[in-house]
Design an enzyme around this catalytic site. Structure first.
Site, mmCIF file in Angstrom:
data_model
loop_
_atom_site.group_PDB
_atom_site.id
_atom_site.type_symbol
_atom_site.label_atom_id
_atom_site.label_comp_id
_atom_site.label_asym_id
_atom_site.label_seq_id
_atom_site.Cartn_x
_atom_site.Cartn_y
_atom_site.Cartn_z
ATOM 1 N N ASP A 264 0.829 -1.212 0.000
ATOM 2 C CA ASP A 264 0.000 0.000 0.000
ATOM 3 C C ASP A 264 0.860 1.256 0.000
ATOM 4 O O ASP A 264 2.055 1.213 -0.346
ATOM 5 C CB ASP A 264 -0.943 -0.048 1.220
ATOM 6 C CG ASP A 264 -2.271 0.595 0.927
ATOM 7 O OD1 ASP A 264 -2.266 1.742 0.444
ATOM 8 O OD2 ASP A 264 -3.318 -0.028 1.170
ATOM 9 N N ASP A 337 -10.437 2.982 -3.517
ATOM 10 C CA ASP A 337 -11.106 1.742 -3.123
ATOM 11 C C ASP A 337 -12.466 1.594 -3.796
ATOM 12 O O ASP A 337 -13.270 2.517 -3.807
ATOM 13 C CB ASP A 337 -11.317 1.732 -1.603
ATOM 14 C CG ASP A 337 -10.010 1.505 -0.865
ATOM 15 O OD1 ASP A 337 -8.940 1.649 -1.493
ATOM 16 O OD2 ASP A 337 -10.061 1.182 0.330
#
Ligand code: GAL
Length: 573
Positions: A264, A337
């Protein structure tokens, strides 16, 4: 029925547009049908599915499970194994290690009382891995910050028992929250404990008492294991990240036996840390700073003695598609997302339109995971919800899976695999649809025509056939057309409906079909009489009308806001 006639036609130059006529009078509310299960059930005779090509690095362990449907028991065999490769005919798992580079065609056969199937797999021993987009499951969208080892084992069990593995689904990936979480979840004893051992080795949390054993459990099923980290000191959920321990973590993960790392971005960019990190690494800001953590982890993973798929999760910042592969990435998120809302799903889809030149074997654009089935994330906002069925309509789910397939996106299911309903399972096990994703050419679809009510996306396949997705962006049923002239097609083509796995007939000049609201009709065109691409059209995607390529910034993500007690003992010192 409010049906619109929407068709492509030639405009100036190579532009193809979709024209819309107003709805037929009398149509008040949006009218459409919701599609039911379209995938025909797998037959009892053997059928070998999945990718026809698999890459492994010289001398690295091979793990590849033959995806085959049909009635058991079944006799499995492999011929043409290169020295070092093994095949277990009981489990159907290709293993061993091959030290000599090269392309080795292996002939697999499967036989039962009902029939016989044969399929050649090209085993490519070389530098590249992930020659087709990774297919598997990830814990985040269902289990979020509550994930446990038990959930991961249950997902691996279900991947096999549901039959998903027989269609090529392979990876079982743990997302955030396998590590300790000293600041954000102070009250949860299962997340407390030393972040690292005195020698710096990362500690899993109490919910994951045996990371190595867990990978072994997944491998024993012929599946592969993945995990998650972040280049900052903490992950997005504020669990321990890899900052300052990149090589050590890569070694640990390899030693545990993991095959996939999702990396990430969270806390890497935090000002306090950034200053320290950059002076620490001796680089400046900008692109250098943006690529640095991925270069570093890319090198560390590449140095391990096993193949580890490297997935970048920095939401498309700094045009990651242009450099993701150069830092060792096999795939990279290109958007924020995903949620199970039509707007969010389409938002992530839109960003892919101009990115096809950057995808190919070993390197994939990633519009995020598949939000179908029973999920645990809200369709808007952040956080975790009680398990709930996906809120996309059935038609929208067809669009989601059709599009992610032809985009050659990594396919990572985000739902509870132990609770798959028939509709979701059918969506995820259509071999002709999945084949568009796993095709060895690795060509990502481009948006080739766009109108107020519809989009047409197209991609070439390795055998010269073409796949078209006719996506109805409107709520009402709409007629959508592939106009050969404007899209650069000549002659006659056999049109096959991939969801229903049925030939529709041979069409010249144009093909058109009524598509229910928000659904996608997916067809593959096989060349027939005089079929070819028009002169000057080298690739069906060159005709694309819609090149969108701009830098994107991340959108709201869980855990991005640091709590007041944000730890500063590791800030710039
Ligand atoms: C987000 C990421 C999600 C999930 C989450 C974990 O940034 O996009 O897919 O990994 O972090 O905290």
């Amino acid at each position: 029925m409010g049906i619109e006639n929407i068709c492509c036609r030639t405009l100036v130059g190579t532009l193809a547009v979709l024209l819309a006529t107003p709805p037929i009078a009398g149509a008040n509310a949006p009218q459409t049908v919701q599609l039911g299960i379209l995938t025909p059930p797998a037959g009892t005779a053997p059928r070998i599915n999945g990718a026809r090509v698999f890459g492994v690095r010289p001398g690295h362990p091979i793990l590849w499970r033959l995806p085959v449907t049909g009635k058991r028991p079944m006799r499995l065999a492999a011929e043409g194994l290169p020295p070092g490769a093994t095949f277990d005919s009981t489990s159907g798992v290709l293993g061993g290690a091959v030290s000599k580079r090269g392309t080795y065609p292996i002939v697999f056969t499967a036989e039962n009382g009902e029939g016989h199937a044969k399929r050649v797999l090209k085993l490519v021993v070389g530098e590249k891995i992930a020659l087709t987009p990774p297919m598997g499951w990830n814990s985040w969208n269902r289990f979020n910050f509550k994930v446990t080892q038990k959930d991961i084992k249950a997902a691996a069990d279900a991947m096999v028992s549901s039959g998903l593995a027989d269609h090529g689904w392979t990876y079982v990936n743990i997302d955030d929250f396998w590590q300790n979480n000293p600041y954000r979840f102070k009250d949860d004893p299962t997340l407390q404990g030393a972040e690292r051992k005195p020698d710096g080795t990362i500690n899993p949390n109490a919910r994951f008492p045996d990371m190595k054993g867990l990978a072994g459990y997944i491998h024993a099923k012929g599946l592969k294991a993945g995990l998650y980290s972040s280049p900052g000191p903490y992950t997005c959920g504020m669990c321990t990240g890899s900052w300052g321990h990149e090589w050590q973590d890569a070694r640990t993960w390899a030693e545990w036996g993991y095959d996939y790392v999702k990396y990430d971005h969270c806390t890497y960019g935090k000002k306090g840390f950034r200053k320290g990190m950059f002076s620490h690494k001796g680089v400046g800001a900008g692109l250098d700073g943006a690529t640095l953590p991925y270069r570093l982890m890319g090198e560390a993973l590449r140095a391990q003695k096993r193949d580890i798929v490297f997935s970048l999760c920095q939401y498309g910042m700094h045009n990651v598609s242009t450099w993701g592969a150069n830092v060792g990435g096999n795939c990279w998120r290109t958007a924020g997302d995903i949620k199970d809302s039509f707007a969010k799903m389409i938002g992530n889809l839109d960003r892919q339109a101009g990115l096809w030149p950057y995808a190919g074997p070993g390197a994939w654009n990633d519009p995020d995971m598949l939000v179908v089935g029973i999920l645990g994330i809200p369709s808007k906002g952040v956080g975790m919800t009680e398990p709930h069925p996906c809120t996309l309509t059935r038609n929208e789910q067809y669009t989601h899976i059709s599009m992610w397939s032809i985009l050659c996106a990594p396919l990572l299911i985000g739902c509870d695999l132990a609770k798959l309903d028939d509709f979701t399972l059918a969506l995820l096990t259509n071999d002709e649809v999945l084949e568009t994703n796993q095709d060895e050419l690795g060509a990502q679809a481009a948006l080739v025509a766009k109108g107020p009510r519809a989009q047409v996306w197209a991609k070439p396949m390795h055998d010269g056939s073409l796949v078209f997705a006719l996506f109805n962006t409107h709520e009402e049923t709409t007629r959508i057309c592939i106009d050969y002239d404007s899209l650069g097609l000549e002659g006659k083509w056999l049109v096959r409906d991939l969801w229903r796995q049925k030939d529709e007939g041979i069409f010249g000049i144009r093909y058109s079909v009524e598509v229910p609201g928000h659904a996608t009709h997916l067809v593959r065109l096989f060349p027939k009489d005089d079929a070819r691409l028009a002169e000057g059209v080298a690739d069906i995607r060159m005709n694309s009308v819609y090149i969108q390529f701009e830098e994107r910034r991340p959108v709201g993500k869980p855990g991005r806001k640091a709590p007041k007690s944000y730890p500063c003992e590791r800030c710039d010192k």
